[in-house]
Design a protein around this motif. Structure first.
Motif, PDB file in Angstrom:
ATOM      1  N   VAL A 298     -12.376  89.313  13.390  1.00  0.00           N
ATOM      2  CA  VAL A 298     -11.357  90.156  12.754  1.00  0.00           C
ATOM      3  C   VAL A 298      -9.942  89.634  13.003  1.00  0.00           C
ATOM      4  N   ALA A 299      -9.661  89.257  14.263  1.00  0.00           N
ATOM      5  CA  ALA A 299      -8.292  88.809  14.579  1.00  0.00           C
ATOM      6  C   ALA A 299      -7.950  87.559  13.761  1.00  0.00           C
ATOM      7  N   ASP A 302      -7.451  88.480  10.101  1.00  0.00           N
ATOM      8  CA  ASP A 302      -6.153  89.136   9.885  1.00  0.00           C
ATOM      9  C   ASP A 302      -5.008  88.131   9.934  1.00  0.00           C
ATOM     10  N   ASP A 332      -7.661  99.769   4.159  1.00  0.00           N
ATOM     11  CA  ASP A 332      -8.813  98.912   3.860  1.00  0.00           C
ATOM     12  C   ASP A 332     -10.026  99.668   3.333  1.00  0.00           C
ATOM     13  N   ARG A 350     -10.944  93.299   4.824  1.00  0.00           N
ATOM     14  CA  ARG A 350      -9.650  93.713   5.391  1.00  0.00           C
ATOM     15  C   ARG A 350      -8.514  93.325   4.438  1.00  0.00           C
ATOM     16  N   TYR A 354      -3.146  98.476   6.002  1.00  0.00           N
ATOM     17  CA  TYR A 354      -3.572  99.312   7.135  1.00  0.00           C
ATOM     18  C   TYR A 354      -5.091  99.248   7.280  1.00  0.00           C
ATOM     19  N   ASP A 355      -5.573  99.316   8.527  1.00  0.00           N
ATOM     20  CA  ASP A 355      -7.026  99.225   8.720  1.00  0.00           C
ATOM     21  C   ASP A 355      -7.703 100.570   8.444  1.00  0.00           C
ATOM     22  N   ARG A 359      -4.269 102.144  10.996  1.00  0.00           N
ATOM     23  CA  ARG A 359      -3.330 101.408  11.861  1.00  0.00           C
ATOM     24  C   ARG A 359      -2.787 100.205  11.104  1.00  0.00           C
ATOM     25  N   LYS A 361      -1.677  96.567  10.112  1.00  0.00           N
ATOM     26  CA  LYS A 361      -2.281  95.271  10.444  1.00  0.00           C
ATOM     27  C   LYS A 361      -1.220  94.172  10.365  1.00  0.00           C
ATOM     28  N   PRO A 362      -1.578  92.970  10.801  1.00  0.00           N
ATOM     29  CA  PRO A 362      -0.610  91.866  10.703  1.00  0.00           C
ATOM     30  C   PRO A 362      -0.073  91.669   9.279  1.00  0.00           C
ATOM     31  N   ARG A 364       1.081  93.849   7.446  1.00  0.00           N
ATOM     32  CA  ARG A 364       2.318  94.640   7.339  1.00  0.00           C
ATOM     33  C   ARG A 364       3.504  93.853   7.900  1.00  0.00           C
TER      34      ARG A 364
END
Ligand code: G3I
Length: 380
Positions: A298-299, A302, A332, A350, A354-355, A359, A361-362, A364
């Protein structure tokens, strides 16, 4: 004053409608209007407004019942667009049946209450798949004009002058051939059906920004699509058809965000150069990022998506004619992309800002950074 409605007109109208409706939420953000001046905060709307841009998102009527989604829209956006509710098949699902304006009207009321501007999407989705299913075969151009013109008049005037920008025609260029798609209307009206839609919309809602919207992109498979769109725009300009902007949807459907190579960027710039040379504004109308073939981490996903977002926005915002940036949804889990080319590993995509837990996310941060670095433009 621009060819279409100036921001002060829009503000005056919005302001009149809002005297009794201004929400506490918007007021507490210190927003004085949809896009007249930069609010003193670091919302995406504020960062965009500081550069003469607007930031917004698509919203579905069902999301009006999702307080967390509404809160993000209020916090981040200066404008919204209905994801499906202004489409012909949604407004008039049955032949000769009642017009169903209910869901679209709820979104318009939300925009007014929260001091948001709103775009219209779309008067005529000139694509056989997305026309109302009940459309009959038409015997003559006259019959086609009566049906199409009547619909355009009815929907345009209902929302005039609150909706200051409309996707008059959506996706009429075939992505494979670059030719115009065939519908019941084009069969009897010829390619001039597109001219007719713009002229009719201009007559029904003077002062409105009239947009051709499509999904041609930087992707290598999109070359014919780009060519076809340029050909259409050139013809419309030559025929003096009232059109003010190209809506660049900005879905990257088939290629991954880390495949936005230098060659593709160059090709894409050439396309945008040609559009602005036709004296048209550019609007990013439906931004999201498809990640169906990125590795699952995920990281890492993103980060790749955020890097691409920054690169893409930097290119688009380098054009002073780029005026609006709209995401096609902000969360998402609600993205249409969850059902389009799903990931082979079954993981959720993704594609948005926003997730699934609302929240940021990068992506944004990438959009915010692009707005901060963008040259200032005038809205005229
Ligand atoms: O209305 C039914 C609902 O009753 C049912 O529960 C649900 C179950 O799947 O389906 C609902 O309708 C779907 C509707 O979205 C609302 O979710 C339709 O089947 C589905 O076809 C429709 O898809 C929309 C699509 O346009 C076609 O209109 C997507 O939400 C929307 O994101 C997408 O948006 C398009 C733009 O208009 C033009 N550019 C491309 C973009 C993405 O495809």
């Amino acid at each position: 004053m621009s060819r279409f409605m100036g921001r002060r007109d829009a503000l005056r109208i919005a302001g009149a409608a809002m005297i009794t409706l201004a929400s506490d939420a918007a007021a507490s953000r210190g927003r004085s209007g949809a896009f007249d001046q930069a609010p003193a905060d670091d919302s995406l709307h504020a960062l965009a407004a500081a550069k003469g841009l607007r930031f917004g998102s698509a919203m579905a009527a069902r999301q009006l019942d999702d307080p967390r989604y509404c809160a993000i829209i209020r916090e981040e956006c200066g404008l919204i667009v209905a994801e499906n509710e202004h489409k012909w098949y949604a407004i008039q699902p049955e032949r000769g049946g009642e017009f169903n304006f209910g869901p679209a009207d709820r979104l318009v009321a939300f925009a007014k209450t929260n001091r948001l501007a709103m775009r219209g999407h779309t008067l005529v989705w000139h694509h056989p798949k997305w026309m109302p299913k009940w459309l009959p075969d038409l015997r003559s151009a006259k019959a086609a004009e009566a049906l199409l013109g009547g619909y355009i008049d009815r929907v345009s005037t209902r929302y005039h002058p609150f909706l200051t920008s409309w996707d008059v025609v959506n996706e009429t260029v075939d992505e494979k051939t670059g030719d115009l798609r065939e519908t019941q209307f084009s069969r009897v009206m010829g390619p001039q059906v597109i001219d007719f839609c713009f002229r009719r919309a201009a007559a029904a809602m003077p002062g409105t920004q009239l947009v051709y919207n499509d999904y041609m992109s930087w992707e290598s498979g999109s070359a014919n699509h780009r060519r076809g769109v340029l050909k259409l725009l050139e013809r419309l300009r030559r025929s003096d058809v009232p059109i003010h902007a190209l809506g660049i949807q900005s879905h990257s459907n088939y290629e991954m965000p880390n495949e936005f190579t230098a060659d593709k960027r160059r090709e894409w710039r050439l396309f945008c150069d040609e559009v602005v040379a036709m004296d048209l504004d550019l609007l990013i109308t439906e931004f999201d990022v498809n990640d169906n073939r990125l590795a699952p981490d995920v990281a890492n996903r993103d980060r790749i998506i955020a890097d691409y977002t920054k690169d893409y926005m930097d290119i688009m915002l380098s054009y002073p004619r780029t005026k609006d940036v709209l995401a096609w949804g902000l969360v998402d889990k609600d993205s249409w992309l969850q059902n389009f080319l799903p990931r082979a590993d079954g993981q959720r995509k993704r594609p948005t800002v926003y997730d699934a837990s609302y929240r940021p996310k990068p992506m944004r941060d990438a959009i915010a950074a692009a707005f901060r670095g963008a040259p200032t433009r005038s809205r005229t």
